[in-house]
Design an enzyme around this catalytic site. Structure first.
Site, PDB file in Angstrom:
ATOM      1  N   LYS A   1       1.038   0.050 -42.990  1.00 38.46           N
ATOM      2  CA  LYS A   1       2.003  -0.152 -43.697  1.00 38.46           C
ATOM      3  C   LYS A   1       1.826  -2.101 -43.578  1.00 38.46           C
ATOM      4  CE  LYS A   1       4.093   4.141 -42.457  1.00 38.46           C
ATOM      5  NZ  LYS A   1       4.614   4.425 -41.624  1.00 38.46           N
TER       6      LYS A   1
ATOM      7  N   GLN B   1       7.577   4.702 -35.739  1.00 38.30           N
ATOM      8  CA  GLN B   1       6.591   5.324 -36.201  1.00 38.30           C
ATOM      9  C   GLN B   1       6.735   7.056 -35.619  1.00 38.30           C
ATOM     10  OE1 GLN B   1       4.155   4.653 -38.502  1.00 38.30           O
ATOM     11  NE2 GLN B   1       3.509   6.989 -38.975  1.00 38.30           N
TER      12      GLN B   1
ATOM     13  N   ASP C   1      13.998   3.310 -42.930  1.00 43.63           N
ATOM     14  CA  ASP C   1      12.859   4.680 -43.348  1.00 43.63           C
ATOM     15  C   ASP C   1      14.274   5.375 -43.578  1.00 43.63           C
ATOM     16  OD1 ASP C   1      10.290   5.123 -42.845  1.00 43.63           O
ATOM     17  OD2 ASP C   1      10.244   5.024 -40.758  1.00 43.63           O
TER      18      ASP C   1
END
Ligand code: NDP
Length: 322
Positions: free
Chosen positions: A82, A126, A149
């Site tokens: 990422k 994460q 997200d």
């Protein structure tokens, strides 16, 4: 059969489409290959151009903060990828790496710092988190304006409600729909089956298809006759995590298949001793479907491209930039 004449596409054929046709002809299959890798590359180029425009016009560079807790190798790889993707399009990346035995409060403090930091426009925690932490408490703490997200319950709730708009849509399902759009696949009025109902892929994918006026069924581990239900679908999105579960007999001729599954299977001929396959039995499906995503090279690259897209949108929204 439907979906893939030139007439279905607006304007001239994009280069990724031509590439995908060539790839399909190289195999003995009839299905077009939906080439997520080249679509994602194109999207990253579009994002890079927008990031540079933003810098020129208002002197702001979008920023993505990633919080990693613990030492899982796969999570560390995802975070590294990422960060690399951010760099490749000119987005700033920030990282906090906390030890496995951190307290929930320490993670909440890191989130709070990024919530207040004006140079950070997107925050990503994460997953999975260590088992002593409550994922719900952590995800709820990300301010919805930075929830790139799309996992905050307010964003998911808005996604589920008619007439409401989420600020962000989860990246993997958003990538699936983007692939359908960019390949000119009509969704409105079609029968869609989503296999899997997880919070991060299956459930939001089904909501997105419904918002696009598909008639949606969801197949999960307790579904009776999944084969029969799946065979009715014009569009299949599979996010299960079972290698080659969906066989040719599950597929209606001409269906379009988006395979989210990423499953390692033993392969003595591969230097790593394994290879990655999807949930769909590709060899069988590509003889029946009209189009299909490969694994790898289908949905995977789209997930990161959508994360970058959400981060850019967050930054633009913060400065009211169109
Ligand atoms: P989860 O394990 O969270 O969810 C799996 C879903 O599949 C559940 O809803 C489960 O049903 C359902 N399921 C399990 N077994 C069956 C079965 N035999 N028949 C029908 N449904 C079944 O997985 P994720 O959603 O997180 O991920 C799914 C797959 O997608 C994985 O392979 C993962 O690696 C991959 N993935 C890929 C990404 C990408 O970028 N390409 C991103 C995220 C995930 P139930 O709810 O009843 O338990």
């Amino acid at each position: 059969m439907w979906g893939f004449s030139n007439a279905a596409l607006p304007g001239p054929l994009p280069s990724y489409f031509i590439l995908s046709i060539t790839a399909a002809m190289a195999t003995d299959a009839s299905a077009k290959v939906i080439d997520g890798k080249s679509v994602a590359k194109q999207i990253r180029e579009e994002i890079a151009a927008e990031v540079s425009r933003m810098k020129d016009e208002i002197g702001v560079v979008p920023g993505l903060a990633v919080i990693l807790v613990g030492d899982r190798k796969d999570s560390a790889t995802y975070v590294r990828n990422k960060k690399k993707a951010c760099e490749s399009v000119g987005i700033n990346s920030f990282e906090v790496h906390l030890p496995e035995d951190s307290s929930e409060q320490e993670v909440l403090n890191a989130i709070s710092g990024f919530n207040d930091d004006p140079s950070v426009h997107g925050i990503l925690v994460q997953l999975p988190l260590p088992s002593h932490m409550k994922e719900q408490n952590i995800l709820n703490a990300v301010t919805i304006e930075k929830d790139v997200d799309g996992f905050h319950p307010l964003n998911i709730g808005r996604l589920a409600m008619r007439g409401r708009e989420p600020l962000f849509v989860p990246c993997t399902p958003k990538g699936c729909i983007e692939l359908l759009h960019r390949y000119g696949v009509e969704i409105k009025g079609k029968r869609a089956v989503v296999i899997g109902r997880s919070n991060i892929v299956g459930m939001p994918a089904a909501l997105l298809l419904q918002r696009e006026d598909a008639t949606v069924s969801i197949v999960h581990s307790r579904t009776k006759n999944p084969e029969e239900i799946t065979r009715q679908a014009d569009i299949i999105i599979s996010a299960v995590g079972q290698p080659n579960m969906v066989r040719g007999s599950w597929i209606k001729p001409g269906a379009v298949i988006i395979d989210v599954g990423i499953n390692p299977v033993e392969d003595a001929t591969s230097p790593r001793g394994y290879r990655l396959v999807g949930d769909i039995c590709y060899e069988e499906a590509c003889k029946i479907a009209s189009a299909i995503t490969p694994v790898p090279g289908g949905v995977g690259p789209m997930t990161i491209a959508m994360l970058l897209s959400n981060t850019l949108s967050a930054a633009k929204r913060a400065y009211n930039l169109q």
